[in-house]
Scaffold this active site. Structure first.
Site, mmCIF file in Angstrom:
data_model
loop_
_atom_site.group_PDB
_atom_site.id
_atom_site.type_symbol
_atom_site.label_atom_id
_atom_site.label_comp_id
_atom_site.label_asym_id
_atom_site.label_seq_id
_atom_site.Cartn_x
_atom_site.Cartn_y
_atom_site.Cartn_z
ATOM 1 N N GLU A 131 0.819 -1.202 0.000
ATOM 2 C CA GLU A 131 0.000 0.000 0.000
ATOM 3 C C GLU A 131 0.857 1.258 0.000
ATOM 4 O O GLU A 131 0.503 2.261 -0.622
ATOM 5 C CB GLU A 131 -0.915 0.003 1.232
ATOM 6 C CG GLU A 131 -2.044 -0.997 1.177
ATOM 7 C CD GLU A 131 -3.156 -0.573 0.237
ATOM 8 O OE1 GLU A 131 -2.893 -0.476 -0.985
ATOM 9 O OE2 GLU A 131 -4.272 -0.351 0.713
ATOM 10 N N THR A 184 -5.913 7.438 -5.325
ATOM 11 C CA THR A 184 -5.939 7.425 -3.860
ATOM 12 C C THR A 184 -5.086 8.544 -3.269
ATOM 13 O O THR A 184 -5.461 9.165 -2.272
ATOM 14 C CB THR A 184 -5.456 6.068 -3.329
ATOM 15 O OG1 THR A 184 -6.291 5.036 -3.882
ATOM 16 C CG2 THR A 184 -5.547 6.013 -1.815
#
Length: 311
Positions: A131, A184
């Site tokens: 991530e 994101t």
């Protein structure tokens, strides 16, 4: 073992009021990683299927392989050679935990290939590194449920403290993905650094209410608690027709509705699969009326998370 194949499911993160601390897995879609030994040392991405050529093929820059490199370094393994094939079965920038699914499938496959030296819980910090490379933040609200299954709560990041809570058997998720993309990193950039005391208190009440509602199978409490006064008001402006789609879900039987992860996907929770499907069709229809195609997934909460697939 010379080869292994692993699957990791899509996830819904934040779950309205639980920014970076709540997440749950759904049954599908999800990413699949195929891992095979090779004679020469090093990890090589031989193919990525479904990304339209957008993801990096460099092993040090892709979430699926960065986690493997971190795991091998931790285990002090220097001479392993592997070929990687990644099947991307969900869109990028979807708010469905796309990068998390790749990272989790990758680390689970590598752990299996090595004979499972680490437990699932021990694999979590490595999955979080995927991530970090994908979004710039090593958050666990997608990788946690994708790896472990169920509804996950991250109590603390330093030190990492994560656990799952029970959910009602008749709770279903509707996930609708409009054909638009939100990065994101961009979605995190627009968030405010400071929050008012009033909103903090309201959000804490909703967080507590949602946990209690899930554990007590109190569907009314679940619905009342799915209110986000901090993140949703900011991020919702990035999603066309957000208010109308949310209202369509609630008017057609959903307990509540909000943004899935960073968006643009939206999710709803409902009591019973029929209500979940009805809400999803209404959400899809509202997007269509605005000229936006949207994919639809209806699923119970996936309690198993990632799995190794039979060859």
């Amino acid at each position: 073992m010379n080869s292994v194949k692993a699957f990791a499911p899509a996830t819904v993160a934040n779950v309205a009021c639980g920014f970076d601390i709540f997440g749950f897995a759904i049954e599908e879609p999800g990413d699949v990683v195929e891992l095979s030994r090779r004679d020469e040392p090093g990890i090589v991405i031989t193919s990525i299927i479904g990304d339209e050529g957008r993801l990096p093929r460099n092993a040090e820059k892709n979430a699926v392989t960065v986690v493997m490199l971190h795991l091998l370094k931790h285990l002090r393994i220097k001479d392993l050679g592997c070929e990687v094939i990644l099947h991307k079965n969900m869109p990028l920038g979807s708010g469905m935990g796309s990068s998390a699914a790749s990272a989790v499938a990758g680390v689970v496959a590598m752990n299996e290939l090595l004979g499972n030296p680490l437990t699932r819980e021990e694999l979590l910090p490595f999955a979080m590194e995927g991530e970090r490379i994908a979004s710039g933040s090593a958050h666990a609200d997608n990788v946690g449920p994708s790896l472990l299954g169920g509804f996950v709560v991250i109590r603390s990041y330093t030190p990492l403290d994560i656990f799952t809570i029970p959910v009602p058997e008749d709770l279903y998720c509707t996930l609708v993905h409009p054909d638009i993309e939100i990065n994101t990193k961009d979605a995190r950039f627009i968030l405010r650094n400071e929050v008012s005391l009033k909103n903090t208190i309201a959000q804490m009440g909703n967080v507590a209410g949602l946990v209690a509602g899930l554990m007590k199978a109190d569907y009314d409490l679940i619905g009342r608690s799915m209110v986000d006064v901090i993140i949703e008001p900011v991020r919702s402006i990035l999603i066309p027709e957000f208010k109308e789609v949310k209202q369509a879900a609630i008017s057609n039987g959903a307990l509540g509705c909000s943004i899935s992860g960073a968006g643009p996907s939206m999710f709803a929770l409902s009591r019973g699969i029929d209500n979940a499907r009805k809400a999803g069709e209404a959400m899809q229809k509202r997007f269509a009326e605005a000229g936006i195609e949207a994919g639809l997934h209806v699923s119970a909460i996936n309690k198993n998370g990632a799995m190794v697939l039979a060859e």
